[in-house]
Design an enzyme around this catalytic site. Structure first.
Site, PDB file in Angstrom:
ATOM      1  CG  HIS A 191      24.923  24.302  27.243  1.00 30.19           C
ATOM      2  ND1 HIS A 191      24.701  23.598  26.426  1.00 30.19           N
ATOM      3  CD2 HIS A 191      24.486  24.553  25.653  1.00 30.19           C
ATOM      4  CE1 HIS A 191      24.747  22.326  25.933  1.00 30.19           C
ATOM      5  NE2 HIS A 191      24.686  23.148  24.605  1.00 30.19           N
ATOM      6  CD  GLU A 223      21.394  23.960  24.731  1.00 33.20           C
ATOM      7  OE1 GLU A 223      21.947  24.735  23.889  1.00 33.20           O
ATOM      8  OE2 GLU A 223      21.268  22.887  24.294  1.00 33.20           O
ATOM      9  CG  HIS A 250      26.774  26.768  21.542  1.00 34.07           C
ATOM     10  ND1 HIS A 250      26.297  27.402  21.506  1.00 34.07           N
ATOM     11  CD2 HIS A 250      28.041  25.670  22.518  1.00 34.07           C
ATOM     12  CE1 HIS A 250      24.685  26.135  21.820  1.00 34.07           C
ATOM     13  NE2 HIS A 250      25.448  25.091  21.877  1.00 34.07           N
TER      14      HIS A 250
END
Length: 347
Positions: free
Chosen positions: A183, A313, A110
């Site tokens: 998220h 996502e 991420h």
């Protein structure tokens, strides 16, 4: 339709604010400029009325609690510079190897140690009689190891069709891996129970294969007639049982390309709530919170934890910079990154 702003906290001498978008049907979405983070979405229900249906906290300080930092679930954050795991935290561009920050074993997750979800975003001026919020961020050259200065805009819009639209745009001065998503963890029951009673439909017949480290190998397989084939609605708990585990699947929308299309629908029949997901992205990581700590809860008492929230996502292929068939995983100088995801709520 309206928008309001309030003080949320302080970080390193900078004020953090909370923005509330509200439509005329009773939906309220709260977004912090810390991480462009969705902290709350209140949606009406068939029986119990409006309830918060996402994981988050009412106080800024709780995003820095030991329990939250140790578990690192990324509740509601805007993720970048690249979503999911990049194998061995490295990739090559034009024969040059770039080494990224390692924050998930030897992999980069991420965006690294301080990704977009941990930055204070600049909020552009807005009109009070709208429910649209635009934020911008500059990601510097070699930040977390990624090349190029990247200039990012994210716009959150709530309308009276009960759609929360998230538009992402970016430009770079150097070719760079780039993939963004939000998220947020949803629980359409308002956290009265786990998400295992929800039904799920995802319009995909293929998924990625990941290795033991959690990085995509480059192999994509058919899931036709398997338990995780969700083209027809299935109850999450029944699929969990068949899989012997929760979801952490990256589903591929191979024939969709980058057109905006509905890709998923989730329903909770007890509350009457539903969520439709539409996106321009080529795939979606569907996650049912199998690693979420049971020690986490909202200040109101809403209990988070394993299987108590799901994520949709929408983003480019995980480990895309290292996969030859990964579409548009590299944002090129002179090109624009444009991506839209729409969450549509019903009850």
């Amino acid at each position: 339709m309206k928008i309001a702003q309030t003080h949320f906290g302080m970080l390193e001498g900078n004020e953090v604010r909370l923005y509330t978008l509200e439509n005329n049907n009773g939906i309220r979405v709260k977004i912090s400029n810390y991480g462009a983070t969705i902290t709350s979405i209140v949606v009406p229900g068939k029986e119990r009325g409006p309830e918060d249906i996402v994981c988050g906290f009412n106080t800024f300080e709780n995003y820095f609690s030991k329990e939250y930092q140790d578990n690192a679930p990324y509740f509601g954050g805007t993720i970048g510079r690249y979503c999911s795991q990049i194998k061995d935290s490295k990739f090559s561009l034009n024969g040059i190897e770039f080494q990224l920050a390692q924050n998930c074993g030897t992999n980069n997750l991420h965006g690294g140690t301080v990704g977009f979800d941990k930055k204070i975003w600049e909020v552009k001026p807005f009109k009070q009689n709208t429910s649209q919020l635009e934020m911008k961020l500059r990601s510097g050259h070699l930040e977390e190891g990624f090349p190029g200065n990247v200039y990012i805009n994210v716009t959150f819009s709530l309308d009276d069709e009960n759609q929360l639209l998230i538009d992402y745009k970016a430009l770079t001065d150097h070719n760079t891996p780039f993939s963004m998503t939000n998220h947020t963890y949803f629980n359409l029951s308002g956290f009265t129970e786990t998400v295992e009673g929800h039904t799920i439909q995802i319009n995909s017949d293929r998924k990625q294969i990941w290795d033991s480290s959690g990085a995509a190998t480059g192999e994509n397989i058919s899931i036709t007639s398997l338990p995780d084939d969700l083209r027809n609605p299935k109850m999450l708990g029944e699929v969990h049982e068949a899989l012997g585990d929760g979801f952490e699947h990256y589903y591929i929308f191979k024939d969709k390309g980058f057109a905006l299309e509905k890709v998923a629908e989730i329903k909770d029949h007890k509350s009457g709530r539903s969520l439709e997901v539409s996106t321009t992205e080529p795939g979606m990581l569907f996650y049912t919170g199998k690693y979420t700590s049971n020690d986490l809860r909202r200040e109101s008492g809403q209990q988070y934890g394993k299987y108590r929230g799901f994520c949709c996502e929408t983003h480019r292929y995980p480990n895309g910079p290292n996969l030859p068939d990964s579409p548009k995983s590299i944002l090129k100088k002179g090109e624009s990154f444009d991506s839209t995801t729409i969450f549509t709520f019903g009850w």
